[in-house]
Scaffold this motif. Structure first.
Motif, mmCIF file in Angstrom:
data_model
loop_
_atom_site.group_PDB
_atom_site.id
_atom_site.type_symbol
_atom_site.label_atom_id
_atom_site.label_comp_id
_atom_site.label_asym_id
_atom_site.label_seq_id
_atom_site.Cartn_x
_atom_site.Cartn_y
_atom_site.Cartn_z
ATOM 1 N N PRO A 1 0.848 -1.201 0.000
ATOM 2 C CA PRO A 1 0.000 0.000 0.000
ATOM 3 C C PRO A 1 0.878 1.242 0.000
ATOM 4 N N ILE A 2 0.639 2.163 -0.943
ATOM 5 C CA ILE A 2 1.500 3.348 -1.041
ATOM 6 C C ILE A 2 0.727 4.661 -0.851
ATOM 7 N N ASP A 3 -0.604 4.584 -0.838
ATOM 8 C CA ASP A 3 -1.406 5.807 -0.699
ATOM 9 C C ASP A 3 -2.815 5.397 -0.315
ATOM 10 N N MET A 4 -3.561 6.293 0.333
ATOM 11 C CA MET A 4 -4.927 5.967 0.710
ATOM 12 C C MET A 4 -5.708 7.228 1.031
ATOM 13 N N PHE A 5 -7.031 7.107 1.060
ATOM 14 C CA PHE A 5 -7.891 8.161 1.594
ATOM 15 C C PHE A 5 -9.148 7.512 2.159
ATOM 16 N N GLU B 1 -10.151 14.897 -6.635
ATOM 17 C CA GLU B 1 -9.240 14.229 -5.704
ATOM 18 C C GLU B 1 -9.059 12.758 -6.081
ATOM 19 N N ILE B 2 -10.108 12.142 -6.591
ATOM 20 C CA ILE B 2 -9.984 10.763 -7.054
ATOM 21 C C ILE B 2 -9.017 10.688 -8.233
ATOM 22 N N ASP B 3 -9.169 11.613 -9.184
ATOM 23 C CA ASP B 3 -8.252 11.636 -10.335
ATOM 24 C C ASP B 3 -6.814 11.837 -9.887
ATOM 25 N N LYS C 1 -3.673 9.248 -10.396
ATOM 26 C CA LYS C 1 -2.445 9.697 -11.064
ATOM 27 C C LYS C 1 -1.224 9.430 -10.205
ATOM 28 N N ARG C 2 -1.346 9.654 -8.893
ATOM 29 C CA ARG C 2 -0.208 9.386 -8.010
ATOM 30 C C ARG C 2 0.158 7.906 -8.026
ATOM 31 N N ALA C 3 -0.859 7.046 -8.056
ATOM 32 C CA ALA C 3 -0.594 5.605 -8.099
ATOM 33 C C ALA C 3 0.112 5.226 -9.395
#
Length: 310
Positions: A106-110, A118-120, A124-126
């Motif tokens: 796991p590298i990011d989450m919300f 914010e979803i986009d 993009k970060r992933a």
């Protein structure tokens, strides 16, 4: 850069979005994320915000045209899986929770319903964390530097990685290569200084997470004891957990990563809570230091997960 949206032909939603359970979590999330980022939506039928967020996530994933995949996990139907993941550090007490997995981690989450923008940005970060936004020319230079390092020319590799970072200070692959070059030269302090100099926005990338783990293991190696003596101690007293843990560190320091993983898995099987879960923490450090597709990491993660879920 991979763009979201546009007029290109989109991959069928069935190829990109699926429901996942404990039985196929390792295959469809952990293993699959070695090929493409996997967005995991933890939801429940009674959760109002989940009903709003889910379709927005699916739309964004489909718009990414195969650059990411998405799985949906009903927390009520998969309570044992949810509990196990929570024990590993994922805060799943509140839903919806959305987690991006890249290269098995796991590298990011919300959490909660968020705007489409914010979803986009999250997706993009992933994609970027998986190398989807890298420059082709610099990637060629990174590949050349990696070959130098593999052939033992660590100084030349370090110079090349440093030159790449002058062109692109956010190139996570070059930072990872620079750290490994310094470690190959026995310059642990310089490796740590290079890692500390990396921009905060790429600190959670797999390359920098691996570099951090590699530095930690290099520090441990400096204090590792003799393998033969530690092996004798473990054979004489199999329940001496400290001796087994020290043996694992010594084996890794000697280049036997598989032996180290085997000893740590045995220690975890005997007493998973020993020394505040030291065996599991050390296993994660070794897995992170290895290439995500390394068989030692892949098989070790599977064995550890099977023990956790048992």
């Amino acid at each position: 850069m991979i763009e979201l949206g546009g007029t290109q032909t989109q991959a069928p939603a069935g190829d990109l979005i699926k429901d996942v359970t404990e039985e196929n979590f390792m295959t469809d999330v952990v293993d699959a994320s070695n090929e493409v980022p996997v967005i995991v939506d933890f939801w429940a039928t009674w959760c109002g915000p989940c009903k709003t967020l889910g379709p927005m996530l699916e739309k964004a994933v489909i718009a990414a045209k195969g650059a990411v995949k998405m799985v949906k996990i009903d927390v009520d139907q998969n309570q044992r899986l949810t509990q196990a993941l929570s024990q590993q550090g994922l805060p799943l007490q509140s839903i919806p929770t959305v987690v991006a997995f890249v290269q098995g981690r796991p590298i990011d989450m919300f959490q909660g319903a968020v705007p489409g923008s914010e979803i986009d940005a999250f997706i993009k970060r992933a994609i970027e964390a998986a190398g989807g936004d890298a420059s082709g020319g610099l990637d060629d230079a990174v590949a050349a530097a990696e070959e130098m390092l593999e052939q033992g020319a660590a100084e030349d590799a370090a110079e090349t990685f440093a030159a790449i970072l002058q062109e692109d200070p956010n190139h996570a692959g070059a930072y990872g290569g620079l750290v490994r070059s310094y470690l190959a030269l026995g310059q642990v302090d310089q490796a740590e200084a290079a890692l500390n100099g990396a921009p905060a926005e790429i600190s959670a990338t797999p390359e920098l997470e691996a570099a951090h783990a590699q530095i930690e293991l290099a520090k441990q190696a400096a204090n590792a004891g003799p393998v033969a003596d530690l092996l004798a101690a473990v054979e004489a007293t199999p329940d001496d957990h400290q001796a087994r843990f020290d043996l694992a560190q010594a084996l890794h320091a000697s280049g036997d990563a598989q032996g180290a993983v085997d000893q740590l898995l045995d220690l975890f099987r005997r007493d998973r809570e020993w020394n505040d879960g030291a065996a599991k923490a050390q296993l994660f450090t070794i897995f992170e230091a290895l290439d995500a597709k390394d068989p030692i990491a892949l098989n070790g993660r599977r064995k550890l997960s099977s023990m956790i879920f048992a």
